[in-house]
Design an enzyme around this catalytic site. Structure first.
Site, PDB file in Angstrom:
ATOM      1  N   HIS A 193      -5.802  15.058  -6.966  1.00 55.75           N
ATOM      2  CA  HIS A 193      -6.248  15.594  -5.964  1.00 55.75           C
ATOM      3  C   HIS A 193      -6.247  17.150  -6.083  1.00 55.75           C
ATOM      4  O   HIS A 193      -7.007  17.859  -5.233  1.00 55.75           O
ATOM      5  CB  HIS A 193      -5.022  15.484  -4.776  1.00 55.75           C
ATOM      6  CG  HIS A 193      -5.194  14.146  -4.027  1.00 55.75           C
ATOM      7  ND1 HIS A 193      -6.322  13.672  -3.569  1.00 55.75           N
ATOM      8  CD2 HIS A 193      -4.210  13.179  -3.656  1.00 55.75           C
ATOM      9  CE1 HIS A 193      -6.088  12.498  -3.007  1.00 55.75           C
ATOM     10  NE2 HIS A 193      -4.802  12.303  -2.953  1.00 55.75           N
ATOM     11  N   GLU A 233      -0.529  16.378  -1.881  1.00 50.14           N
ATOM     12  CA  GLU A 233      -1.112  17.273  -2.786  1.00 50.14           C
ATOM     13  C   GLU A 233      -1.381  18.715  -2.350  1.00 50.14           C
ATOM     14  O   GLU A 233      -2.633  19.093  -3.189  1.00 50.14           O
ATOM     15  CB  GLU A 233      -2.581  16.389  -3.079  1.00 50.14           C
ATOM     16  CG  GLU A 233      -3.515  16.563  -1.804  1.00 50.14           C
ATOM     17  CD  GLU A 233      -3.594  15.241  -1.139  1.00 50.14           C
ATOM     18  OE1 GLU A 233      -2.495  14.592  -0.798  1.00 50.14           O
ATOM     19  OE2 GLU A 233      -4.588  15.249  -0.210  1.00 50.14           O
ATOM     20  N   HIS A 273      -1.522  10.821  -9.378  1.00 46.24           N
ATOM     21  CA  HIS A 273      -2.287  10.730  -8.192  1.00 46.24           C
ATOM     22  C   HIS A 273      -2.359  12.104  -7.652  1.00 46.24           C
ATOM     23  O   HIS A 273      -3.755  12.812  -7.346  1.00 46.24           O
ATOM     24  CB  HIS A 273      -1.857   9.798  -7.185  1.00 46.24           C
ATOM     25  CG  HIS A 273      -2.341   9.573  -6.106  1.00 46.24           C
ATOM     26  ND1 HIS A 273      -3.227   8.490  -5.468  1.00 46.24           N
ATOM     27  CD2 HIS A 273      -2.530  10.467  -4.893  1.00 46.24           C
ATOM     28  CE1 HIS A 273      -3.489   8.479  -4.497  1.00 46.24           C
ATOM     29  NE2 HIS A 273      -3.126   9.661  -3.854  1.00 46.24           N
ATOM     30  N   GLU A 274      -1.283  12.780  -7.363  1.00 42.87           N
ATOM     31  CA  GLU A 274      -1.441  13.994  -6.400  1.00 42.87           C
ATOM     32  C   GLU A 274      -1.911  15.131  -7.476  1.00 42.87           C
ATOM     33  O   GLU A 274      -2.581  16.116  -6.967  1.00 42.87           O
ATOM     34  CB  GLU A 274       0.081  14.516  -6.328  1.00 42.87           C
ATOM     35  CG  GLU A 274       0.939  13.409  -5.270  1.00 42.87           C
ATOM     36  CD  GLU A 274       0.062  12.930  -4.130  1.00 42.87           C
ATOM     37  OE1 GLU A 274      -0.640  13.658  -3.390  1.00 42.87           O
ATOM     38  OE2 GLU A 274       0.379  11.875  -3.671  1.00 42.87           O
ATOM     39  N   GLU A 304      -0.813  17.488   6.195  1.00 43.72           N
ATOM     40  CA  GLU A 304      -2.013  16.470   6.434  1.00 43.72           C
ATOM     41  C   GLU A 304      -1.686  15.502   7.188  1.00 43.72           C
ATOM     42  O   GLU A 304      -0.556  14.936   7.262  1.00 43.72           O
ATOM     43  CB  GLU A 304      -2.492  15.723   4.970  1.00 43.72           C
ATOM     44  CG  GLU A 304      -3.683  15.129   4.915  1.00 43.72           C
ATOM     45  CD  GLU A 304      -4.017  14.444   3.610  1.00 43.72           C
ATOM     46  OE1 GLU A 304      -3.310  14.178   2.816  1.00 43.72           O
ATOM     47  OE2 GLU A 304      -5.211  14.208   3.516  1.00 43.72           O
TER      48      GLU A 304
HETATM   49 ZN   LIG Z   1      -3.605  10.736  -2.141  1.00 41.62          ZN
END
Ligand SMILES: [Zn+2]
Length: 889
Positions: free
Chosen positions: A343, A306, A339-340, A164
Site C-alpha cells: 500500500h 497502511e 500487504h501494508e 481510514e
Molecule cells: Zn489493505
C-alpha cells in the site's frame, strides 16, 4: 487496510431494498482520473494544499485542543468553505492576513461537515485559513483514541490514530476525502517521557512546560509529508521502544511497548527484504526517509493500517514471540507486513480517487503480498494456499447480493461495506488471472507505468487498465470489464470428445450462481487455462467469450483439466465422461488441480447443479492426500455441512463419517513435530487436531485435555503450534472449572496472541450456560474494544445454538455497541445472525435499529438475511441427500 473484514455473504433482492450497488448489475465503464469528475460530498471550489497542525492532547483528561493553518487554493470566488469535522468543537476560524477576517461556523453532524461563512467572498488564488478546535479522546478505536494495556512491566496507556476510511475528521477539520491530497506538518505536545511517531521523522523536540499534574511536556515537530490523502496520516505515542535496520537507504523500524520491541525482529527482517523487492518491482523507490511498523497493544479494529511511513498493526499481527507464537502467526505477520507495505505505493503514492475503487488499493495489495510472500518464502506454497482466499470471494460473488468490484459508493456508511471479500480476494484472484494472461514481465511493466504516471496523485481502475494495455499490447479493458464492472462468476461447461485422433474440448460459458434463480444472464471474456493430464502438450489459454470455444490436443484417452493450475477466476463443470476420467486420475493431479476440482464440485452441489453424493464420492479419493490446502478446504466444507445438520438426526452419522475421513490423515502426521516436517505439515497437524476435536474423536479430546493439564503445570510443554487446536478442543468440552481456568489465563495474558487464544477457546464452549457467560465477558473490559465483535462472532460460529447466541447478544448489546466504531455494530449483528438458518432471525435482524441506521447497515443486514434464507433452503435440499449417501456407506 488489512483484510479480516467480518465475513458476511449473501443473497436478497437488493434492488427491492433500494440499495445503490449497481442496481442494473452493469456499471457504466469508468473514465480515467479527473479531479472534477471524482465523486464525493465536499465542494471542489476550495481545495487544500498544505496543513500545519499543532495538537495538544491531554493524556489524563482524554481530550485535546488543536490549531491548524491550511493553505487553500480558491478555484472559484466564494464566501463559503465546507470541510469535514465530527465530534469536534470549532472555536475560531479566521483568514490569515487580510484583516484576519473571521468566519461564522456551522456544524452538520449528519453530513459530518463544518461550514465557514465569511462576510466577503474569497478571491481566487492562495489563502490561508487558521482554525482553533478541540475534541475528546475515546476508547473506541476510531479517529484519535487511547489504548490502555497490561504488560509484564505493568499497565500503560497509548495514544493511537486510525483514520481510514473517514475518521481523520475526528482529529482535525479538513478535506477528508482521498482525492484532496495535500502536505502535512504536524506538531504534538505530550509528556516528555513518551515516544511520539508520525508519518515522517521528527525534526526536533523542545520543552513545552508542565501540565496540570506537574508532568514535564515536550513539543515534537515532524517533517513535512509529501502530498497525500488525510486517511493516511498517523499519530501514535506511548512508552515505546524501537528496533531498526536499513533497506536501500530507508530507515526501517519496529515500535512496540517497552519490553516487546525485540518481538518485532522477524517483522523487521521481513520488511527489509520486502522493501528491496518492492523498490525494484514498482520502479519508483520508496519515497519517505523512514518506514515504521507500530504494534498497537490490543485495541485496534482492523488487522493493520497502511499509514504512509507509519504502519499500525494490532500487535498479534506484527510481533512474534519465539516461545509462544505459532507458525501460522509467523506467516500471517509476513503476509500483513507485505500487504501494508504494498500500500505504500498502491494506495499511498497512487490513491484511488474515490472509494468506489477501493479494490485498487485492497485487491492489489492482497495480490502483491501473496506474490512477494511466494517469491521470498518458496516453501510456504503461498499461491497454492491462496485458493482459500479465492473461495471466500467466490462464495460471496455467487450470491444475488454480490456487488461488482467497482461499486457505487454514495455515502460514508457504505464505504466500510466495500472492505469485503469482493474488493480484497476477488480483486486478488482477478489480478492473478490477468497476470498469467499478460505475462509477469508485461504486467510488472504496466504497474511501473501506472506508478510513474500517477505518483502523488489519484487514479481510477481505467488508468490501471490503460497502463497494463500499453505495456502488454493485449485488450486488458475488454477482459477486465466483465470481472470488475459486473458481479458474478462465469461457469465454464466442458464437453470432451475424440475426433480424428485428437482430444477436442468444447467450452461454453454461462453465469454461475447459488440460490439466485433470477440472476441476470451475464457474459465475460474469460482467459481459460486448459490442458490434458499427462499429455504431450502444455496447457494453453483459450479466450472464451459469448460463443463456444474449442481447443484441440493431439491424442485421445487422457482427461482434460480446465482451470489448469487453479489460476483462473471461474467455476468449471465437466460432462460426466470428462469428470469420471479426471476423477480416476485424482492422485496424479497437481495439488492446485486437486483442490480446484474438489471445490468446484462442492460449489456445484450448493448451486443445485450436482448432488451431495457427487462431492462426497470425490472425497473418497483422499486416502493418500497429504496437502494442507486440500485438507483445509475439505475441513471447511465438512464444517459447513455439520453446521447445516445442527439438531438433525443425520448429524451423528455424518460426524462419524468425518472422523473416518480425517483420522488416517492425522495418523500420518501424528501429534508431535518431527524432523522431516515441512511448515505445511505443521499447519496441517493443527488443522486436523482442531477438526477431530470438533467432530468428537475421543482419543484426540482426551489427549488435548491431558496436554492442557501439562500446559498449566509447565507452559513450555505445549508446542506453540498446538496451542490453538488444543485450547479450542479443551474449551469446546469445558466444564465450569475448566471454563473459569481458561478465563483466568486469558485475563492474566499480557500478549494479544495468547489472550485471544484463551478467549476464543472460551467461545468454543458448547453448554448453553456458557453462552450467557461469554456474552457477559463481552460487557467487561477483558477483551479490547477492537476485538470484542470478533469474539462474539466466534461465539456464534462455534456454537451448537447460534440462535441462542443471537438472542443473548441482542438483549445485552447496548454496552457492547458503544465500544465499536461507527457502522461496526450493524456488521457484527449481521455476522452473528447469519450463522443461523432460521428465517425468523433474519426478520429480527432487519428490525433492529442498527440494521436500519444507514445505507451501509441496510446492505449488510439484507445480505445476511438473504444468506439465512438461502441456508434454510439448502439445508432442506442437502440433508436428505446426505442421509441417503451415509446410509449407503
Ligand atoms: Zn489493505
Amino acid at each position: 487496510m488489512p483484510r479480516r473484514s467480518v465475513s458476511v455473504t449473501s443473497a436478497a433482492r437488493l434492488s427491492a431494498c433500494g440499495l445503490l450497488f449497481c442496481a442494473a448489475l452493469v456499471c457504466r465503464a469508468e473514465s480515467p482520473f479527473s479531479f472534477a469528475a471524482t465523486p464525493g460530498q465536499l465542494p471542489k471550489d476550495v481545495v487544500p494544499a498544505a496543513y500545519r497542525i499543532d495538537l495538544v492532547p491531554d493524556f489524563q483528561q482524554l481530550k485535546f485542543t488543536g490549531r491548524e493553518e491550511i493553505d487553500v487554493d480558491v478555484r472559484r470566488a466564494t464566501d463559503v468553505v465546507t470541510v469535514n469535522a465530527v465530534n469536534l468543537g470549532i472555536e475560531k476560524v479566521a483568514l490569515v492576513g487580510d484583516g484576519a477576517a473571521l468566519a461564522a461556523v456551522s456544524l452538520d453532524a449528519q453530513r459530518q461537515t463544518a461550514t465557514f461563512r465569511f462576510a466577503h467572498a474569497l478571491a481566487t488564488g492562495r489563502h490561508t485559513l487558521s482554525i482553533a478546535f478541540s475534541g475528546r479522546i475515546p476508547a473506541t478505536p476510531e479517529g484519535i483514541y487511547y489504548n490502555d494495556y497490561r504488560s509484564a512491566a505493568g499497565t500503560g496507556r497509548m495514544l493511537v490514530s486510525q483514520f481510514e476510511a473517514t475518521d481523520a475528521r475526528r482529529m482535525f477539520p479538513g478535506w477528508d476525502e482521498p482525492v484532496f491530497k495535500a502536505t502535512f506538518e504536524l506538531s504534538v505536545v505530550l509528556p516528555a517521557d513518551l515516544t511520539v511517531v508520525s508519518n515522517t521523522p521528527p525534526t526536533g523536540s523542545v520543552p513545552a512546560g508542565v501540565n496540570a499534574g506537574g508532568i514535564a511536556l515536550k513539543k515534537t515537530s515532524f517533517a513535512r509529508t509529501p502530498r497525500m490523502s488525510t486517511y493516511l496520516l498517523v499519530l501514535c505515542a506511548g512508552h515505546l521502544n524501537r528496533i531498526h535496520d536499513a533497506s536501500s537507504g530507508t530507515d526501517v523500524g519496529v515500535l512496540a511497548v517497552e519490553g516487546k520491541a525485540e518481538q518485532g525482529r522477524e517483522a523487521l527482517k521481513a520488511a527489509v527484504r520486502i522493501l528491496a523487492y518492492y523498490n525494484n518491482y514498482f520502479g519508483v523507490p520508496y519515497p519517505l526517509p523512514k518506514l515504521d511498523l507500530i504494534a498497537i497493544p490490543g485495541n485496534f479494529a482492523a488487522g493493520a493500517m497502511e499509514n504512509w511511513g507509519g504502519i499500525t498493526f494490532i500487535d498479534d499481527a506484527l510481533l512474534v514471540n519465539p516461545a509462544s507464537s505459532s507458525e501460522s502467526t509467523r506467516q500471517l505477520v509476513f503476509e500483513i507486513v507485505a500487504h501494508e507495505m504494498a500500500h505504500q505505493w498502491s494506495g499511498d503514492l497512487v490513491t484511488m480517487a474515490w472509494w468506489n475503487d477501493v479494490w485498487l488499493n485492497e485487491g492489489f495489495a492482497t495480490w502483491m503480498a501473496a506474490k512477494v510472500a511466494d517469491t521470498l518464502n518458496p516453501d510456504w506454497s503461498v499461491w497454492l494456499r491462496q485458493h482459500a482466499s479465492k473461495e471466500l470471494a467466490m462464495s460471496a460473488d455467487a450470491r444475488s447480493t454480490a456487488h461488482p468490484i467497482q461499486m457505487l459508493i454514495a455515502d460514508e456508511s457504505q464505504i466500510m461495506t466495500a472492505f469485503d471479500s469482493i474488493s480484497y480476494q476477488k480483486g486478488e484472484a482477478f489480478l492473478r488471472m490477468l497476470e498469467v494472461y499478460l505475462g509477469e514481465d508485461a504486467f510488472r511493466d504496466g504497474m511501473r507505468r501506472y506508478m510513474k504516471a500517477h505518483a502523488y496523485s489519484s487514479a481510477t481502475t481505467a488508468d490501471l487498465w490503460a497502463a497494463l494495455q500499453a505495456a502488454s499490447g493485449k485488450p486488458v479493458a475488454e477482459i477486465a470489464a466483465g470481472f470488475t464492472e459486473q458481479p458474478g462468476i462465469p461457469l465454464i461447461r466442458v464437453a470432451a470428445s475424440c475426433k480424428s485422433g485428437n482430444t477436442v474440448a468444447v467450452l461454453k460459458q454461462e453465469r454461475f450462481s447459488i440460490g439466485d434463480p433470477a440472476a441476470a444472464a451475464l457474459t465475460w471474456n474469460v482467459p481459460v487455462q486448459v490442458g490434458v493430464i499427462g499429455g504431450a502438450e502444455t496447457a494453453r489459454t483459450i479466450l472464451v467469450g459469448k460463443s463456444p470455444a474449442t481447443a484441440s490436443f493431439s491424442g485421445c484417452g487422457k482427461p482434460l483439466k480446465v482451470n489448469f493450475g487453479d489460476t483462473g477466476y471461474y467455476r468449471v463443470q465437466y460432462d460426466s465422461a470428462a469428470l469420471g476420467a479426471l476423477t480416476k486420475l485424482y492422485p496424479t493431479l497437481a495439488p492446485a488441480d486437486r483442490v480446484d476440482l474438489l471445490t468446484d464440485e462442492w460449489a456445484l452441489v450448493e448451486a443445485g447443479r450436482a448432488q451431495a453424493s457427487d462431492y462426497l464420492d470425490l472425497t473418497r479419493r483422499l486416502t493418500a492426500e497429504s496437502t494442507l490446502v486440500v485438507w483445509s478446504d475439505v475441513v471447511a466444507k465438512l464444517y459447513a455441512i455439520d453446521d447445516l445438520a445442527r439438531r438433525a438426526p443425520v448429524r451423528t452419522a455424518f460426524r462419524r463419517h468425518a472422523l473416518h475421513l480425517l483420522r488416517p490423515a492425522f495418523d500420518r502426521v501424528g501429534w508431535d513435530a518431527r524432523p522431516q516436517d515441512t511448515n505445511q505439515t505443521v499447519l496441517l497437524r493443527a488443522t486436523l487436531i482442531g477438526a477431530l476435536g470438533r467432530f468428537g474423536d475421543a482419543a484426540v479430546i482426551a489427549e488435548c485435555k491431558r496436554r492442557f493439564v501439562a500446559f498449566i503445570a509447565n507452559p513450555a510443554s505445549l508446542a506453540p503450534n498446538l496451542r490453538s487446536p488444543v485450547l479450542q478442543t479443551v474449551g469446546r468440552y469445558a466444564d465450569q472449572a475448566t471454563f473459569d481456568q481458561l478465563r483466568s489465563l486469558g485475563k492474566a495474558a499480557s500478549s494479544t496472541e495468547d489472550k485471544l487464544r484463551f478467549y476464543y477457546a472460551l467461545a468454543n464452549a458448547q453448554d448453553a450456560a456458557f453462552i450467557e457467560q461469554n456474552v457477559k465477558i463481552a460487557l467487561t473490559d477483558e477483551i479490547s474494544n477492537g476485538r470484542v465483535n470478533r469474539f462474539l462472532i466466534q461465539l456464534a460460529v462455534q456454537s451448537n445454538d447460534p440462535e441462542l447466541v443471537w438472542k443473548t447478544v441482542l438483549a445485552e448489546r447496548a454496552p457492547i455497541v458503544v465500544k465499536l466504531p461507527a457502522g461496526r455494530a450493524a456488521q457484527m449483528l449481521a455476522a452473528i445472525a447469519q450463522v443461523s438458518s432460521d428465517p425468523a432471525i433474519a426478520r429480527e435482524l432487519l428490525a433492529t435499529p442498527e440494521a436500519q441506521a444507514s445505507q451501509g447497515a441496510r446492505y449488510e443486514a439484507a445480505k445476511a438475511a438473504a444468506r439465512i434464507d438461502e441456508q434454510n433452503d439448502f439445508r432442506k435440499r442437502l440433508l436428505p441427500q446426505l442421509g441417503q449417501w451415509l446410509a449407503a456407506q
